[in-house]
Each structure stands twice: as C-alpha cells, then as structure tokens.
Design a protein around this motif. Structure first.
Motif, PDB file in Angstrom:
ATOM      1  N   GLU A   6       0.835  -1.200   0.000  1.00  0.00           N
ATOM      2  CA  GLU A   6       0.000   0.000   0.000  1.00  0.00           C
ATOM      3  C   GLU A   6       0.873   1.255   0.000  1.00  0.00           C
ATOM      4  N   GLY A   7       0.624   2.130  -0.990  1.00  0.00           N
ATOM      5  CA  GLY A   7       1.331   3.401  -1.056  1.00  0.00           C
ATOM      6  C   GLY A   7       2.664   3.363  -1.775  1.00  0.00           C
ATOM      7  N   ARG A   8       3.152   2.185  -2.131  1.00  0.00           N
ATOM      8  CA  ARG A   8       4.392   2.102  -2.909  1.00  0.00           C
ATOM      9  C   ARG A   8       4.142   2.652  -4.316  1.00  0.00           C
ATOM     10  N   THR A   9       5.215   3.002  -5.006  1.00  0.00           N
ATOM     11  CA  THR A   9       5.103   3.520  -6.364  1.00  0.00           C
ATOM     12  C   THR A   9       5.736   2.536  -7.345  1.00  0.00           C
ATOM     13  N   ALA A  10       5.175   2.469  -8.547  1.00  0.00           N
ATOM     14  CA  ALA A  10       5.691   1.526  -9.546  1.00  0.00           C
ATOM     15  C   ALA A  10       5.587   2.123 -10.938  1.00  0.00           C
ATOM     16  N   LEU A  11       6.551   1.765 -11.768  1.00  0.00           N
ATOM     17  CA  LEU A  11       6.514   2.056 -13.200  1.00  0.00           C
ATOM     18  C   LEU A  11       6.487   0.729 -13.935  1.00  0.00           C
ATOM     19  N   VAL A  12       5.490   0.553 -14.802  1.00  0.00           N
ATOM     20  CA  VAL A  12       5.340  -0.672 -15.582  1.00  0.00           C
ATOM     21  C   VAL A  12       5.479  -0.318 -17.052  1.00  0.00           C
ATOM     22  N   SER A  13       6.502  -0.853 -17.709  1.00  0.00           N
ATOM     23  CA  SER A  13       6.658  -0.614 -19.148  1.00  0.00           C
ATOM     24  C   SER A  13       5.921  -1.695 -19.930  1.00  0.00           C
ATOM     25  N   GLY A  14       5.681  -1.433 -21.208  1.00  0.00           N
ATOM     26  CA  GLY A  14       4.955  -2.405 -22.021  1.00  0.00           C
ATOM     27  C   GLY A  14       3.570  -2.693 -21.490  1.00  0.00           C
ATOM     28  N   ALA A  15       2.916  -1.663 -20.935  1.00  0.00           N
ATOM     29  CA  ALA A  15       1.669  -1.879 -20.188  1.00  0.00           C
ATOM     30  C   ALA A  15       0.412  -1.696 -21.020  1.00  0.00           C
ATOM     31  N   SER A  16       0.532  -1.495 -22.317  1.00  0.00           N
ATOM     32  CA  SER A  16      -0.670  -1.208 -23.095  1.00  0.00           C
ATOM     33  C   SER A  16      -1.556  -2.427 -23.297  1.00  0.00           C
ATOM     34  N   ALA A  17      -0.989  -3.630 -23.153  1.00  0.00           N
ATOM     35  CA  ALA A  17      -1.772  -4.852 -23.373  1.00  0.00           C
ATOM     36  C   ALA A  17      -1.058  -6.034 -22.730  1.00  0.00           C
ATOM     37  N   GLY A  18      -1.719  -7.185 -22.739  1.00  0.00           N
ATOM     38  CA  GLY A  18      -1.071  -8.429 -22.334  1.00  0.00           C
ATOM     39  C   GLY A  18      -0.531  -8.442 -20.919  1.00  0.00           C
ATOM     40  N   ILE A  19       0.670  -8.974 -20.779  1.00  0.00           N
ATOM     41  CA  ILE A  19       1.262  -9.161 -19.458  1.00  0.00           C
ATOM     42  C   ILE A  19       1.446  -7.837 -18.736  1.00  0.00           C
ATOM     43  N   GLY A  20       1.905  -6.821 -19.444  1.00  0.00           N
ATOM     44  CA  GLY A  20       2.102  -5.526 -18.797  1.00  0.00           C
ATOM     45  C   GLY A  20       0.823  -4.975 -18.206  1.00  0.00           C
ATOM     46  N   ALA A  21      -0.269  -5.093 -18.950  1.00  0.00           N
ATOM     47  CA  ALA A  21      -1.559  -4.619 -18.444  1.00  0.00           C
ATOM     48  C   ALA A  21      -2.010  -5.447 -17.247  1.00  0.00           C
ATOM     49  N   GLY A  22      -1.802  -6.772 -17.309  1.00  0.00           N
ATOM     50  CA  GLY A  22      -2.170  -7.627 -16.181  1.00  0.00           C
ATOM     51  C   GLY A  22      -1.378  -7.294 -14.931  1.00  0.00           C
ATOM     52  N   VAL A  23      -0.080  -7.035 -15.095  1.00  0.00           N
ATOM     53  CA  VAL A  23       0.755  -6.645 -13.959  1.00  0.00           C
ATOM     54  C   VAL A  23       0.242  -5.338 -13.348  1.00  0.00           C
ATOM     55  N   ALA A  24      -0.091  -4.380 -14.203  1.00  0.00           N
ATOM     56  CA  ALA A  24      -0.592  -3.094 -13.706  1.00  0.00           C
ATOM     57  C   ALA A  24      -1.874  -3.273 -12.908  1.00  0.00           C
ATOM     58  N   ARG A  25      -2.780  -4.109 -13.406  1.00  0.00           N
ATOM     59  CA  ARG A  25      -4.044  -4.325 -12.692  1.00  0.00           C
ATOM     60  C   ARG A  25      -3.809  -4.945 -11.321  1.00  0.00           C
ATOM     61  N   VAL A  26      -2.927  -5.934 -11.248  1.00  0.00           N
ATOM     62  CA  VAL A  26      -2.666  -6.602  -9.969  1.00  0.00           C
ATOM     63  C   VAL A  26      -2.009  -5.632  -8.978  1.00  0.00           C
ATOM     64  N   LEU A  27      -1.008  -4.896  -9.415  1.00  0.00           N
ATOM     65  CA  LEU A  27      -0.333  -3.961  -8.511  1.00  0.00           C
ATOM     66  C   LEU A  27      -1.298  -2.884  -8.015  1.00  0.00           C
TER      67      LEU A  27
END
Length: 252
Positions: A6-27
């Motif tokens: 909670e409250g941590r910050t993250a940058l996710v590259s390749g996030a427009s679709a697929g695995i990157g988008a899934g990672v973004a949703r979970v985080l």
C-alpha cells in the motif's frame, strides 16, 4: 495475504496490453500507485480508466518509446514527477523477433533495443533514487531459453537474464532485489494473435506440452510480480522464476 505494498510507487513498461496490463491491474489492486508506459496512448488511457473503475487510484499514463534513450529517461522522469521516487520497476516491454540467418544488423539492433536495452536503461534511471532510499524492486519479464528456431529476441532475453543476475549482486546490499520471470503460454496479444491464432492450435499445444491444461492469464504473471515487489520477498534476488503451468522444458 497482505503484501505490504500500500502506497508504494511503480513504473510498468509495455503496459498497453497483455502481461504488462495484467501486472498493472494486480499492482493497483494491492494499493500500489502506478505509472503505465508504452507507445500506444489510446490503449494506456483505456487501461487507466479500467483500473480506476475498480475503485483504486487511476494510474499515471506516460506514452513513449522505451527503445529510445531520451524517451526512456523522460518516461522515468515523468513517472517520478507524478508519483515520487519509483519503488518498483517492472520491465514488461518486449516482443518475439523471428530472424533469418542473413538478417541485417538493423533487425538485431531493434530486437536488442526492445528486449534488453530498454530494461537496462529504465533500470539505470531508477536505481539512484532506490539506492539513496536503500529499497527497491526490479522485475523483468523475459522469455524462453529454449528457442525452436533463430529468434533475435531470444538472444536479447538471454542477455537480460545474465545482466539481471549480475546487477542483483551489485545492488543487493542497497536493499534492492532484481528478479526475472520467463512466462509460458499466456493469453496475450502476441500469443493469441501470432503464435497460436486459432483454438485448434492452442488445444493441440496444451495437450502435448502443458500439464496444467490451459494457457495462463496476464494476472498469473502479475501475482508473482506483486510478491517479488513486496517486502516479504526481501531474500529473493537474482532469481529466474518461470510461470508456465509446468510447460515441458523443450516445449518453449
């Protein structure tokens, strides 16, 4: 399980679709404040709205090309300006590059720029602030180490594996972990659109090669990313952890 994200910050590259988008949703569901980056602004905006619609904070959208050195610096700078120092970097940008034996240097250079150099540059950009705060997490999404034919991306991902292992040794004492996840068959744009474009192909491959009996979802990668990004995973670094449903080694 509370991952204490909670409250941590993250940058996710390749996030427009697929695995990157899934990672973004979970985080995002874990309470992480995230910036999502890729070239396709429209898909990033759609993902951001989708995530915000689940009653979590809307991600920061940073459109740009991570294969360009100046763009990579700008992406990190804009993410940090909006969120504060980046605690978690997830390098998801990448793509298969089947290659001819006589392929020109430009083809190899492009494959390495996307599948290796982008992750290295983004990591170099976030590391100083992580080292200053004595805490950070870098997670790379890689690929198969058992190619069935010549693929420039495979060579680049092999470089990613060994670079990450070396980096993990250098920054471990700074409270920073560096880990890599090679995914198996995931229901993503690349897998469904190119590698297995029809249901018959998917069923045949699953029957021969995947004991668990199905392709994974992007969130299956995201759950491991979230754990590796958490304080609970403080003693895991330099690891290469496949998420592939038990896919037979030589099936990759």
């Amino acid at each position: 399980m509370d991952l204490n994200l909670e409250g941590r910050t993250a940058l996710v590259s390749g996030a427009s679709a697929g695995i990157g988008a899934g990672v973004a949703r979970v985080l995002a569901r874990q309470g992480v404040r995230i910036a999502i980056a890729a070239r396709r602004r429209d898909l990033l905006d759609h993902l951001a709205a989708q995530i915000a619609g689940t009653d979590v904070e809307m991600p920061i959208v940073v459109a740009g090309d991570v294969t360009d050195a100046e763009e990579a610096k700008r992406i990190v700078a804009e993410a940090a300006a909006a969120l504060g120092p980046i605690d978690i970097l997830v390098n998801c940008a990448g793509g298969s590059r089947p290659t001819r034996q006589d392929a020109p240097d430009a083809d190899w250079d492009e494959a390495f720029a996307l599948n290796f150099t982008a992750a290295r540059r983004l990591s170099q950009a976030v590391l100083p602030s992580m080292q200053a705060r004595q805490w950070g997490r870098i997670v790379n999404i890689s690929g198969s180490m058992e190619p069935r034919s010549l693929n420039a991306a495979s060579a680049a991902k092999a470089a990613l594996h060994l670079w990450a292992k070396g980096l993990s040794c250098d920054v471990a004492a700074d409270g920073i972990t560096v880990n890599t996840i090679p995914p198996g068959r995931i229901n993503s744009e690349q897998i469904l659109g190119k590698l297995h474009p029809n249901e018959e192909s998917r069923r045949a491959f699953i029957a021969r090669n995947i004991p668990i009996g199905y392709f994974g979802e992007p969130e299956d990668i995201g759950h491991l990313v979230a754990f590796l990004a958490s304080p609970l995973a403080r003693y895991i670094t330099g690891a290469v952890i496949p998420v592939d449903g038990g896919m037979h080694f030589f099936a990759h």
